[in-house]
Write a protein that holds these residues in place. Structure first.
Motif, PDB file in Angstrom:
ATOM      1  N   SER A  52       0.800  -1.237   0.000  1.00 50.82           N
ATOM      2  CA  SER A  52       0.000   0.000   0.000  1.00 50.82           C
ATOM      3  C   SER A  52       0.826   1.276   0.000  1.00 50.82           C
ATOM      4  O   SER A  52       0.264   2.367  -0.079  1.00 50.82           O
ATOM      5  N   SER A  53       2.159   1.168   0.117  1.00 50.27           N
ATOM      6  CA  SER A  53       2.965   2.406   0.075  1.00 50.27           C
ATOM      7  C   SER A  53       4.397   2.107  -0.350  1.00 50.27           C
ATOM      8  O   SER A  53       4.822   0.951  -0.435  1.00 50.27           O
ATOM      9  N   SER A  87      -2.384  -4.683   3.413  1.00 56.29           N
ATOM     10  CA  SER A  87      -1.635  -4.132   4.549  1.00 56.29           C
ATOM     11  C   SER A  87      -2.630  -3.818   5.660  1.00 56.29           C
ATOM     12  O   SER A  87      -3.834  -4.052   5.489  1.00 56.29           O
ATOM     13  N   ARG A  88      -2.134  -3.298   6.782  1.00 57.37           N
ATOM     14  CA  ARG A  88      -3.013  -3.131   7.959  1.00 57.37           C
ATOM     15  C   ARG A  88      -4.065  -2.054   7.756  1.00 57.37           C
ATOM     16  O   ARG A  88      -5.240  -2.245   8.076  1.00 57.37           O
ATOM     17  N   ARG A 142      -5.113   3.325   3.953  1.00 60.25           N
ATOM     18  CA  ARG A 142      -3.947   3.345   3.064  1.00 60.25           C
ATOM     19  C   ARG A 142      -4.159   2.393   1.879  1.00 60.25           C
ATOM     20  O   ARG A 142      -3.804   2.699   0.744  1.00 60.25           O
ATOM     21  N   ASP A 191      -3.030  -7.917   8.813  1.00 62.18           N
ATOM     22  CA  ASP A 191      -1.730  -7.780   9.470  1.00 62.18           C
ATOM     23  C   ASP A 191      -0.948  -9.073   9.236  1.00 62.18           C
ATOM     24  O   ASP A 191      -1.443 -10.161   9.571  1.00 62.18           O
ATOM     25  N   THR A 237      11.194   7.540   0.670  1.00 61.37           N
ATOM     26  CA  THR A 237      10.445   6.442   1.285  1.00 61.37           C
ATOM     27  C   THR A 237      10.386   6.600   2.804  1.00 61.37           C
ATOM     28  O   THR A 237      11.197   7.299   3.417  1.00 61.37           O
TER      29      THR A 237
HETATM   30  P1  NAP Z   1       6.729   1.670   3.839  1.00 60.08           P
HETATM   31  O1  NAP Z   1       6.244   2.669   2.831  1.00 60.08           O
HETATM   32  O2  NAP Z   1       6.481   1.963   5.278  1.00 60.08           O
HETATM   33  O3  NAP Z   1       6.120   0.253   3.451  1.00 60.08           O
HETATM   34  C1  NAP Z   1       5.803  -0.730   4.396  1.00 60.08           C
HETATM   35  C2  NAP Z   1       4.474  -1.330   4.007  1.00 60.08           C
HETATM   36  O4  NAP Z   1       4.224  -2.455   4.831  1.00 60.08           O
HETATM   37  C3  NAP Z   1       3.300  -0.376   4.182  1.00 60.08           C
HETATM   38  O5  NAP Z   1       2.456  -0.535   3.071  1.00 60.08           O
HETATM   39  C4  NAP Z   1       2.615  -0.855   5.453  1.00 60.08           C
HETATM   40  O6  NAP Z   1       1.210  -0.561   5.379  1.00 60.08           O
HETATM   41  C5  NAP Z   1       2.921  -2.350   5.393  1.00 60.08           C
HETATM   42  N1  NAP Z   1       2.980  -2.977   6.711  1.00 60.08           N
HETATM   43  C6  NAP Z   1       3.717  -2.609   7.788  1.00 60.08           C
HETATM   44  N2  NAP Z   1       3.478  -3.428   8.816  1.00 60.08           N
HETATM   45  C7  NAP Z   1       2.581  -4.337   8.369  1.00 60.08           C
HETATM   46  C8  NAP Z   1       1.936  -5.453   8.960  1.00 60.08           C
HETATM   47  N3  NAP Z   1       2.176  -5.795  10.245  1.00 60.08           N
HETATM   48  N4  NAP Z   1       1.066  -6.189   8.211  1.00 60.08           N
HETATM   49  C9  NAP Z   1       0.791  -5.851   6.923  1.00 60.08           C
HETATM   50  N5  NAP Z   1       1.378  -4.808   6.306  1.00 60.08           N
HETATM   51  C10 NAP Z   1       2.255  -4.062   7.024  1.00 60.08           C
HETATM   52  O7  NAP Z   1       8.292   1.431   3.705  1.00 60.08           O
HETATM   53  P2  NAP Z   1       9.385   1.395   2.532  1.00 60.08           P
HETATM   54  O8  NAP Z   1      10.496   2.255   2.991  1.00 60.08           O
HETATM   55  O9  NAP Z   1       8.796   1.580   1.192  1.00 60.08           O
HETATM   56  O10 NAP Z   1       9.901  -0.134   2.680  1.00 60.08           O
HETATM   57  C11 NAP Z   1       9.321  -1.193   1.917  1.00 60.08           C
HETATM   58  C12 NAP Z   1      10.191  -2.435   1.995  1.00 60.08           C
HETATM   59  O11 NAP Z   1      11.496  -2.146   1.480  1.00 60.08           O
HETATM   60  C13 NAP Z   1      10.395  -2.981   3.402  1.00 60.08           C
HETATM   61  O12 NAP Z   1      10.409  -4.394   3.354  1.00 60.08           O
HETATM   62  C14 NAP Z   1      11.755  -2.434   3.784  1.00 60.08           C
HETATM   63  O13 NAP Z   1      12.385  -3.219   4.765  1.00 60.08           O
HETATM   64  C15 NAP Z   1      12.472  -2.514   2.454  1.00 60.08           C
HETATM   65  N6  NAP Z   1      13.628  -1.609   2.332  1.00 60.08           N
HETATM   66  C16 NAP Z   1      13.432  -0.268   2.231  1.00 60.08           C
HETATM   67  C17 NAP Z   1      14.517   0.578   2.047  1.00 60.08           C
HETATM   68  C18 NAP Z   1      14.332   2.051   1.870  1.00 60.08           C
HETATM   69  O14 NAP Z   1      15.294   2.750   1.514  1.00 60.08           O
HETATM   70  N7  NAP Z   1      13.141   2.577   2.074  1.00 60.08           N
HETATM   71  C19 NAP Z   1      15.813   0.042   2.009  1.00 60.08           C
HETATM   72  C20 NAP Z   1      15.983  -1.339   2.159  1.00 60.08           C
HETATM   73  C21 NAP Z   1      14.884  -2.154   2.299  1.00 60.08           C
HETATM   74  P3  NAP Z   1       0.263  -0.476   6.699  1.00 60.08           P
HETATM   75  O15 NAP Z   1       0.821   0.581   7.579  1.00 60.08           O
HETATM   76  O16 NAP Z   1      -1.088  -0.167   6.127  1.00 60.08           O
HETATM   77  O17 NAP Z   1       0.286  -1.832   7.331  1.00 60.08           O
END
Ligand code: NAP
Ligand code: COA
Length: 258
Positions: free
Chosen positions: A18-19, A40-41, A45, A66, A193
């Protein structure tokens, strides 16, 4: 994506879609013609993401669940399969993060991140397997450099994502004979992000992070989505159990502080 990849008549489920990076991956598959489903939760979103994805045409489904709750995630995987058909691509990308020293996090704080990132990935893959379009399906786990770079104030994420990458390898072995490939994508720092807002909350921290990348810039969501499309395509038909950094070389620099 410059390669002429089409996912027309394919089905893609993205946990955490979702994001951010996961939404970018979902969008890329939708633009390539796939039917997509996200979960997602936050229902709000999810609804916003579904609306954005629908601008690009094609079937889009959204569910609130979740990943820490195996029954809830199994139920939405079932519903999604009924709506878009067996999954050709299953992405596990839900994650949580905060910056804290090990001594500054409670047992619940550590467990929360391990439950979302590692146990959540197990739940998605364990329940998702029966809905995979086999043989030929592809699983993508979204890992992080913390999986192999010991990183201060990230004990929970380091432990959880190392576990995710090991799940990738083990399941590649167990599911290879079923015609299912399992790979990890390891994004480097991706600009704009939530992950970066948490890890580099000031302009100085962003600059330090950018300086640490050999290519001297943050990555783009599209660059992670391109790797997802490539790995899910026939161009990567002999690639499984691989942990693939898409990080401008940043993992070469080893561990770092936040
Ligand atoms: P983000 O926008 O916060 O994405 C996380 C997503 O996971 C959201 O859609 C959130 O939606 C969902 N989520 C969180 N907890 C959850 C749960 N318990 N159950 C179901 N859904 C859940 O973060 P992002 O930075 O784009 O990161 C995305 C992925 O890339 C992650 O796996 C992260 O570890 C990885 N990553 C990111 C970076 C970076 O630079 N950003 C670098 C390395 C790796 P809800 O809140 O609606 O649940
Ligand atoms: N320092 C130390 N502990 C922290 C913390 C911080 N900055 N932030 C949260 N915690 C602890 C809480 O204190 C709580 O433990 P306690 O009850 O013993 O005090 C535990 O973590 C759980 O927090 P809670 O807010 O109840 O969890 P949640 O399930 O609602 O949310 C998080 C999970 C904390 C990971 C939340 O940040 C989240 O939902 N993140 C998703 C988005 C994200 O992180 N994106 C980036 C992906 S890379």
């Amino acid at each position: 994506m410059n390669l002429p990849l089409s996912f027309k008549d394919k089905s893609v489920f993205v946990a955490g879609g979702s994001s951010g990076i996961n939404l970018g991956i979902t969008l890329a598959f939708a633009q390539a013609g796939a039917r997509v489903a996200i979960a997602s939760r936050s229902a709000e979103r999810v609804a916003g993401a579904v609306e954005a994805l629908r601008q690009h045409g094609g079937q889009v489904e959204g569910y609130s669940a979740d990943v820490r709750d195996p029954d809830a995630i199994a139920a939405v995987l079932q519903q999604a399969r009924e709506a878009i058909g067996p999954f050709d691509v299953l992405v596990s990308g839900a994650a949580g993060n905060f910056v804290a020293p090990a001594l500054g996090m409670s047992a619940k704080g550590f467990k929360t991140v391990v439950d979302i990132d590692l146990n959540g990935t197990f739940h998605v893959l364990r329940a998702g397997f029966e809905h995979l379009n086999r043989p030929g399906a592809c699983v993508l786990n979204i890992s992080a450099p913390q999986a192999f770079n010991p990183t201060k104030f990230q004990a929970h994420v380091c432990a959880a994502k190392a576990g995710v990458d090991m799940l990738t390898r083990v399941l590649a072995m167990e599911w290879g004979p079923e015609g299912v490939r399992v790979n990890s994508i390891v994004p480097g720092p991706i600009g704009g992000t939530e992950g970066i807002r948490r890890l580099a909350p000031t302009p100085e921290a962003v600059q330090r992070m950018t300086d640490s990348v050999p290519l001297q810039r943050m990555g783009r969501v599209q660059e992670i989505a391109d790797m997802a499309l490539f790995l899910a395509s026939s161009y990567a038909s002999f690639v499984t159990g691989a942990i693939i950094p898409v990080d401008g070389g940043s993992s070469l620099a080893g561990g770092r502080d936040y």
